[in-house]
Enzyme design. Structure first.
Site, PDB file in Angstrom:
ATOM      1  CB  CYS A   1      -0.927   0.008   1.205  1.00  0.00           C
ATOM      2  SG  CYS A   1      -1.830  -1.521   1.372  1.00  0.00           S
TER       3      CYS A   1
ATOM      4  CG  HIS B   1      -3.332   2.966   2.328  1.00  0.00           C
ATOM      5  ND1 HIS B   1      -3.997   2.648   1.156  1.00  0.00           N
ATOM      6  CD2 HIS B   1      -3.345   1.822   3.091  1.00  0.00           C
ATOM      7  CE1 HIS B   1      -4.378   1.378   1.206  1.00  0.00           C
ATOM      8  NE2 HIS B   1      -3.998   0.862   2.364  1.00  0.00           N
TER       9      HIS B   1
ATOM     10  CG  ASN C   1      -7.067  -1.252   1.588  1.00  0.00           C
ATOM     11  OD1 ASN C   1      -6.275  -1.005   0.681  1.00  0.00           O
ATOM     12  ND2 ASN C   1      -6.670  -1.561   2.812  1.00  0.00           N
TER      13      ASN C   1
HETATM   14  O1  UT7 Z   1      -4.025  -1.778   3.652  1.00  0.00           O
HETATM   15  C1  UT7 Z   1      -3.016  -1.774   4.619  1.00  0.00           C
HETATM   16  C2  UT7 Z   1      -2.880  -3.052   5.338  1.00  0.00           C
HETATM   17  N1  UT7 Z   1      -4.105  -3.488   5.954  1.00  0.00           N
HETATM   18  C3  UT7 Z   1      -4.595  -2.895   7.057  1.00  0.00           C
HETATM   19  O2  UT7 Z   1      -4.077  -1.903   7.529  1.00  0.00           O
HETATM   20  C4  UT7 Z   1      -5.798  -3.549   7.668  1.00  0.00           C
HETATM   21  C5  UT7 Z   1      -5.878  -3.188   9.109  1.00  0.00           C
HETATM   22  N2  UT7 Z   1      -6.890  -3.927   9.836  1.00  0.00           N
HETATM   23  C6  UT7 Z   1      -8.220  -3.748   9.697  1.00  0.00           C
HETATM   24  O3  UT7 Z   1      -8.699  -2.984   8.871  1.00  0.00           O
HETATM   25  C7  UT7 Z   1      -9.101  -4.461  10.691  1.00  0.00           C
HETATM   26  O4  UT7 Z   1      -8.277  -5.125  11.617  1.00  0.00           O
HETATM   27  C8  UT7 Z   1     -10.088  -5.490  10.056  1.00  0.00           C
HETATM   28  C9  UT7 Z   1     -11.186  -4.763   9.308  1.00  0.00           C
HETATM   29  C10 UT7 Z   1      -9.369  -6.424   9.116  1.00  0.00           C
HETATM   30  C11 UT7 Z   1     -10.749  -6.316  11.160  1.00  0.00           C
HETATM   31  O5  UT7 Z   1     -11.385  -5.450  12.093  1.00  0.00           O
HETATM   32  P1  UT7 Z   1     -11.091  -5.552  13.661  1.00  0.00           P
HETATM   33  O6  UT7 Z   1     -11.962  -4.562  14.306  1.00  0.00           O
HETATM   34  O7  UT7 Z   1      -9.623  -5.420  13.870  1.00  0.00           O
HETATM   35  O8  UT7 Z   1     -11.611  -6.991  13.991  1.00  0.00           O
HETATM   36  P2  UT7 Z   1     -10.823  -8.207  14.693  1.00  0.00           P
HETATM   37  O9  UT7 Z   1      -9.913  -8.867  13.719  1.00  0.00           O
HETATM   38  O10 UT7 Z   1     -10.266  -7.751  16.016  1.00  0.00           O
HETATM   39  O11 UT7 Z   1     -12.008  -9.184  15.006  1.00  0.00           O
HETATM   40  C12 UT7 Z   1     -13.044  -8.861  15.941  1.00  0.00           C
HETATM   41  C13 UT7 Z   1     -14.179  -9.839  15.772  1.00  0.00           C
HETATM   42  C14 UT7 Z   1     -13.704 -11.292  15.717  1.00  0.00           C
HETATM   43  O12 UT7 Z   1     -14.695 -12.070  16.329  1.00  0.00           O
HETATM   44  P3  UT7 Z   1     -14.509 -12.606  17.840  1.00  0.00           P
HETATM   45  O13 UT7 Z   1     -13.257 -13.426  17.823  1.00  0.00           O
HETATM   46  O14 UT7 Z   1     -14.391 -11.367  18.678  1.00  0.00           O
HETATM   47  O15 UT7 Z   1     -15.757 -13.392  18.068  1.00  0.00           O
HETATM   48  C15 UT7 Z   1     -13.696 -11.591  14.239  1.00  0.00           C
HETATM   49  O16 UT7 Z   1     -13.877 -12.959  13.962  1.00  0.00           O
HETATM   50  O17 UT7 Z   1     -14.839  -9.573  14.511  1.00  0.00           O
HETATM   51  C16 UT7 Z   1     -14.887 -10.793  13.765  1.00  0.00           C
HETATM   52  N3  UT7 Z   1     -14.836 -10.450  12.359  1.00  0.00           N
HETATM   53  C17 UT7 Z   1     -15.931 -10.226  11.624  1.00  0.00           C
HETATM   54  N4  UT7 Z   1     -17.234 -10.252  11.945  1.00  0.00           N
HETATM   55  C18 UT7 Z   1     -18.117  -9.985  10.964  1.00  0.00           C
HETATM   56  C19 UT7 Z   1     -13.727 -10.282  11.578  1.00  0.00           C
HETATM   57  N5  UT7 Z   1     -14.114  -9.942  10.325  1.00  0.00           N
HETATM   58  C20 UT7 Z   1     -15.480  -9.922  10.334  1.00  0.00           C
HETATM   59  C21 UT7 Z   1     -16.441  -9.644   9.359  1.00  0.00           C
HETATM   60  N6  UT7 Z   1     -17.735  -9.679   9.709  1.00  0.00           N
HETATM   61  N7  UT7 Z   1     -16.116  -9.316   8.085  1.00  0.00           N
END
Ligand code: UT7
Length: 326
Positions: free
Chosen positions: A113, A253, A283
């Site tokens: 990115c 970004h 993204n």
């Molecule tokens: O482009 C540059 C490089 N990439 C980035 O910078 C990406 C940075 N990260 C993010 O944008 C976020 O971390 C994500 C959008 C990928 C994920 O969001 P988050 O708030 O960090 O969620 P998490 O990974 O901490 O997960 C929280 C919960 C989990 O469930 P439990 O374990 O708490 O029950 C996940 O399984 O949310 C769940 N989860 C979802 N639920 C519904 C993860 N993805 C989804 C989803 N829909 N799409």
């Protein structure tokens, strides 16, 4: 010594769109979760048969038109991409052929990115020292072909598109005033596609393990992204003798709306001074910054004389910041 500045921009997307409602039918997610946790409402998705260089070419042709140049005037094409058409030749060389830039050297920069900022950092010094006059820097991605549509944490954010900039010498005081890029490969496994290269190759096992798709530790990346973009922006501004108060617009970004909001808060930037288009475009990795610049130029959000801070972060991990006076 000449300052290097952007004299023409362009951008392109595939016409296909994947909404949050579409994703609800593919993985266990909801429109409410995606909007609250990422700010994204829809993303662009290339169709079968569409590939990265096509979008890079469209964006490059628009940028050349805006700059009033012909493809033959370009001496280097740097294509920032993590999703090349194929492993070789480079997507930069393929775009070179498609636009007819017969006097250029085409190449790729592989910096996820942050790739567009890596590209402009490289050509900025080539223009400043007089080695070349006209360059094309392109960010082009078809991320959706590397996305695992069984992995709800990646498939909701990544999108496709391309943005391109023509760089050339500009008058003193304008153009790229400062730029800084960094990486830290120790975080390799925070965002990677392990299959298909010389380490694992392509085998039935790598395919069964879905190693050809992106794998991401989103939550850990999130924290490093916010810290890195805020720190490098401050360091770069300090070194160039500016403060955040001098900046008219910040274009980060477009990774996740919550990352953008957290960077704004760390840098103490009011909401109206930090740009976001992630709701409509998702993204697009290396393409997100050039697409955003072009949209801001077209809408008048960037005016002549404005001081614009660009900052990026991506897998690798890589990060960077660039300061431009338009
Ligand atoms: O482009 C540059 C490089 N990439 C980035 O910078 C990406 C940075 N990260 C993010 O944008 C976020 O971390 C994500 C959008 C990928 C994920 O969001 P988050 O708030 O960090 O969620 P998490 O990974 O901490 O997960 C929280 C919960 C989990 O469930 P439990 O374990 O708490 O029950 C996940 O399984 O949310 C769940 N989860 C979802 N639920 C519904 C993860 N993805 C989804 C989803 N829909 N799409």
């Amino acid at each position: 010594m000449n300052n290097a500045g952007i004299i023409g921009m362009g951008h392109a997307y595939p016409s296909g769109v994947l909404t949050n409602a579409d994703l609800e039918r593919i993985v266990d997610t909801s429109d409410e979760w995606i909007q609250t946790r990422t700010g994204i409402k829809q993303r662009h998705k290339a169709a079968e048969g569409e590939y990265t260089s096509q979008f890079g070419t469209k964006a490059a042709q628009q940028a050349l038109d805006k700059a009033g140049l012909n493809a033959e005037d370009i001496e280097i094409i740097v294509c920032a991409t993590t999703t090349p058409d194929q492993i070789m030749p480079s997507t930069g060389a393929l775009i070179q052929a498609q636009i007819g830039a017969t006097n250029a050297a085409g190449m790729d920069v592989f910096a996820t990115c942050s790739g567009f900022l890596y590209g402009i950092t490289m050509v900025e010094s080539m223009i400043r020292t007089g080695q070349i006059k006209h360059a094309l820097v392109i960010g082009a991605e078809v991320l959706t072909k590397y996305v695992d549509y069984t992995d709800r944490s990646t498939c909701v954010i990544f999108s496709d598109g391309a943005g391109a900039a023509v760089l050339a010498p500009v008058e003193a005081g304008k153009g790229i005033l400062a730029t800084k890029i960094r990486s830290d490969g120790r975080f390799e496994e925070h965002l990677y596609a392990p299959g298909g290269g010389t380490k694992l190759g392509t085998t039935y096992a790598t395919i069964d393990n879905r190693d050809h798709f992106f794998k991401m530790k989103g939550n850990e990346l999130f924290k490093i992204a916010v810290r890195s973009m805020a720190e490098i922006s401050k360091e770069m501004l300090d070194k160039a003798g500016y403060t955040i108060a001098d900046v008219d617009l910040v274009i980060p970004h477009q990774a996740n709306q919550r990352i953008t909001d957290a960077v704004a808060s760390r840098l103490n930037i009011p909401e109206e001074k930090i740009f976001s288009n992630i709701a409509e475009h998702g993204n697009t990795s290396s393409a997100s910054i050039p697409i955003a610049i072009d949209e801001c130029l077209q809408s008048g959000k960037i005016k002549q004389g404005d001081l614009v801070l660009l900052t990026a972060f991506g897998g690798g991990v890589t990060w960077g910041a660039t300061l431009i006076r338009f």
